[in-house]
Design a protein around this motif. Structure first.
Motif, PDB file in Angstrom:
ATOM      1  N   GLU A   1      28.406  66.645  29.265  1.00 47.35           N
ATOM      2  CA  GLU A   1      29.115  65.720  30.158  1.00 47.35           C
ATOM      3  C   GLU A   1      29.206  66.246  31.585  1.00 47.35           C
ATOM      4  O   GLU A   1      29.513  65.487  32.515  1.00 47.35           O
ATOM      5  N   ASN A   2      28.932  67.536  31.760  1.00 48.19           N
ATOM      6  CA  ASN A   2      29.009  68.141  33.093  1.00 48.19           C
ATOM      7  C   ASN A   2      27.670  68.147  33.823  1.00 48.19           C
ATOM      8  O   ASN A   2      27.583  68.665  34.931  1.00 48.19           O
TER       9      ASN A   2
ATOM     10  N   GLU B   1      33.577  66.935  35.018  1.00 47.58           N
ATOM     11  CA  GLU B   1      33.119  65.694  34.390  1.00 47.58           C
ATOM     12  C   GLU B   1      33.389  64.477  35.261  1.00 47.58           C
ATOM     13  O   GLU B   1      32.527  63.602  35.423  1.00 47.58           O
TER      14      GLU B   1
ATOM     15  N   GLU C   1      30.601  61.981  37.021  1.00 44.25           N
ATOM     16  CA  GLU C   1      30.628  60.525  36.864  1.00 44.25           C
ATOM     17  C   GLU C   1      30.514  59.821  38.212  1.00 44.25           C
ATOM     18  O   GLU C   1      29.820  58.806  38.340  1.00 44.25           O
TER      19      GLU C   1
END
Length: 563
Positions: free
Chosen positions: A256-257, A416, A420
């Motif tokens: 997610e990073n 994260e 996004e």
């Protein structure tokens, strides 16, 4: 770029030089961009001239002989100016000339006095033609901009085929002279000149067979999915490989990073697009990667460069500037490990201090770690992203140096929520097929072993360049001694201008990148960057010896400081 310029010229009679030179000048030194475009322009205009029959060609030559003769004389002066104009002045002139012509030709906003000026400048007398031809030649010789010639012919209301043919005839005559002048002035690389300019990996380092095997594996396992939007499972595996690699460097992260990109420059661009607005303040190292400076210039931000020493960025200078300012920068860009162009590495205590400042003054740190895996000696220094937990470090990296530049795959790593935001701003897609092949190669191939082999080979090149510099360079010249990466930064005594020295160095047999290209301001003229990553050892020896000869000539010239 050349195709677009060619289409425009074929339809209108101009545009090839305008499009080509402007595009190249965004990537190269403007003088180099001008010279590179001469031969393609000559070839294109020769083809157009051959479309005129003998009678038309003779009539055109007779009619425009004063203009052509004067333009050839003028272009010699223009080429001499090209050899002497500073890059920034030339780039500004290219932009002003291009925009000026566009402004005069646009039909929406009236330009006071345009018609009267045209009538005055484009009088059909012989002396007027000669004067205009000379002025046009000077401008064209120094910039490739032929809009003044286009405007002159446009005022004569010629039919389309004659207009294109006459313009091509004039440009052929001028271009033949320019090729000879460029050669005599040393603006083309001399035969046998060794390029130490760019940080290209050496070709034998590319894992060709392994990548072919990985591609075949991907097709066998995924078939058409490998070429479809989004790719298949192997494309997703690349993210896992990145996470494993970053964890190996001490960075605590998960899938997610990570956001995959089309190389590190794309990663830097998308971060800038996400967080920067026109007029924001950005801090950088000085010198720094010239590609990032070009990107920042595109975003209209105010860039401040801070000096470096053997321990990297002078962080206390940053601290002093922050204390004296009313507002902190939006972002600080750094290459803390084997910095491009200097090769230096920021010390651990400076990294920790920089992160303290980022927390206290609330700004992001953009960490570019393109060379971090290529350490040849000494103990590794932890990445900035491994030293803080507040999410202020945005980290970018690439496979260009450890696999091959052509795979065009890099990544952004960060908090994260930050990733996004960057994902929402990323325009267009990424090359999922390249990612699939890389995902297979990194997870099932010999990626780790190959990187270890790269370190050994680049260490040999680095040590050889340092030995060459020690043997050949005259007293008074200093250079960095990197523990990794691709580059050595060379500093000459005050009074030596490395851009002015480049023609001499080319004549002696070597090319390099002048130091001022790596600064956001007017510093760096006495420095240059050398790359040891691409050429062989014998070529490197010849190149450094040639550079030393050029340096002695420059340092012994009247008015320069003696070495």
């Amino acid at each position: 770029m050349l195709f677009v310029g060619g289409v425009v010229m074929g339809v209108t009679g101009f545009g090839y030089a305008l499009v080509g030179t402007a595009t190249l000048a965004a990537l190269l030194d403007p003088a180099t961009a001008v010279v590179v475009m001469i031969l393609p322009m000559l070839a294109t205009n020769l083809r157009l001239v051959t479309e005129l029959d003998r009678e038309s060609l003779s009539a055109c030559f007779t009619r425009f002989r004063p203009y052509l003769a004067a333009a050839i004389v003028g272009t010699l002066l223009g080429m001499a100016l090209l050899d002497r104009l500073p890059s920034r002045a030339l780039a500004l002139a290219l932009g002003v000339l291009t925009l000026g012509y566009v402004g005069l030709k646009q039909p929406y906003v009236p330009v006071p006095g345009r018609a009267a000026a045209t009538d005055y400048c484009f009088r059909p007398t012989g002396p007027a033609k000669a004067a205009l031809g000379f002025a046009s030649g000077v401008v064209f010789g120094a910039s490739n901009v032929a809009v003044q010639t286009v405007a002159y012919l446009d005022s004569l209301e010629l039919d389309q085929s004659t207009f294109v043919g006459v313009l091509a005839m004039v440009l052929v005559g001028i271009s033949v002279v320019r090729v000879a002048a460029a050669w005599l002035l040393g603006l083309y690389d001399a035969p046998g000149a060794v390029s130490l300019s760019f940080g290209f990996p050496y070709p034998a380092s590319f894992p060709n067979e392994e990548l072919v095997d990985a591609a075949e594996t991907v097709f066998e396992a995924e078939g058409d999915r490998a070429l479809q939007y989004g790719g298949g499972d192997y494309a997703e595996r690349l993210t896992d490989a990145v996470v494993e690699q970053e964890r190996g460097r001490g960075v605590d992260c998960a899938a997610e990073n990570v956001l995959l990109t089309n190389g590190a420059t794309h990663a830097i661009d998308v971060v800038c697009q996400t967080f920067l607005e026109h007029g924001d303040d950005v801090f950088v190292e000085a010198p720094t990667f010239m590609g990032t400076l070009k990107l920042l210039n595109n975003y209209g931000v105010d860039v401040t460069g801070f000096g470096m020493d053997g321990d990297g960025l002078r962080v206390e200078a940053v601290a002093a500037a922050l204390e004296a300012r009313e507002a902190a920068p939006k972002l600080l860009y750094t290459i803390p490990t084997f910095q491009n162009p200097s090769g230096t590495t920021m010390s651990l205590d400076r990294r920790e201090r920089l992160l303290e400042l980022a927390e206290a003054y609330d700004f992001l740190v953009l960490e570019d770690d393109a060379y971090g895996q290529l350490r040849y000696r000494g103990e590794p220094v932890p990445p900035l992203a491994s030293l803080e937990g507040s999410g202020r470090v945005v980290r970018v990296n690439t496979f260009s140096k450890t696999v091959a530049p052509g795979v065009r795959s890099g990544w952004v790593l960060g908090d994260e929520g930050l990733v996004e935001e960057v994902t929402r701003m990323r325009a267009g897609g990424v090359n999922t097929f390249s990612q699939s092949v890389l995902g297979c190669y990194c997870t099932e191939g010999d990626y780790g072993e190959n990187v270890a082999e790269l370190r050994a080979r680049y260490e040999e090149r680095c040590e050889h360049m340092l030995n060459c510099l020690e043997r050949h360079m005259p007293p008074g010249v200093d250079w960095t001694e990197p523990a990794g990466g691709f580059f050595v930064w060379v500093a000459f005594p005050e009074g030596v201008d490395t851009e002015a020295m480049l023609p001499t160095a080319t004549e002696e047999g070597v090319t390099y990148l002048p130091g001022h290209l790596f600064f956001p301001d007017d510093r760096g003229e006495e420095c240059l960057r050398l790359s040891f990553s691409h050429v062989g050892l014998e070529e490197m020896d010849r190149a450094v010896e040639a550079l030393a000869r050029a340096a002695r000539r420059e340092m012994s010239a009247p008015g320069d400081r003696q070495g």
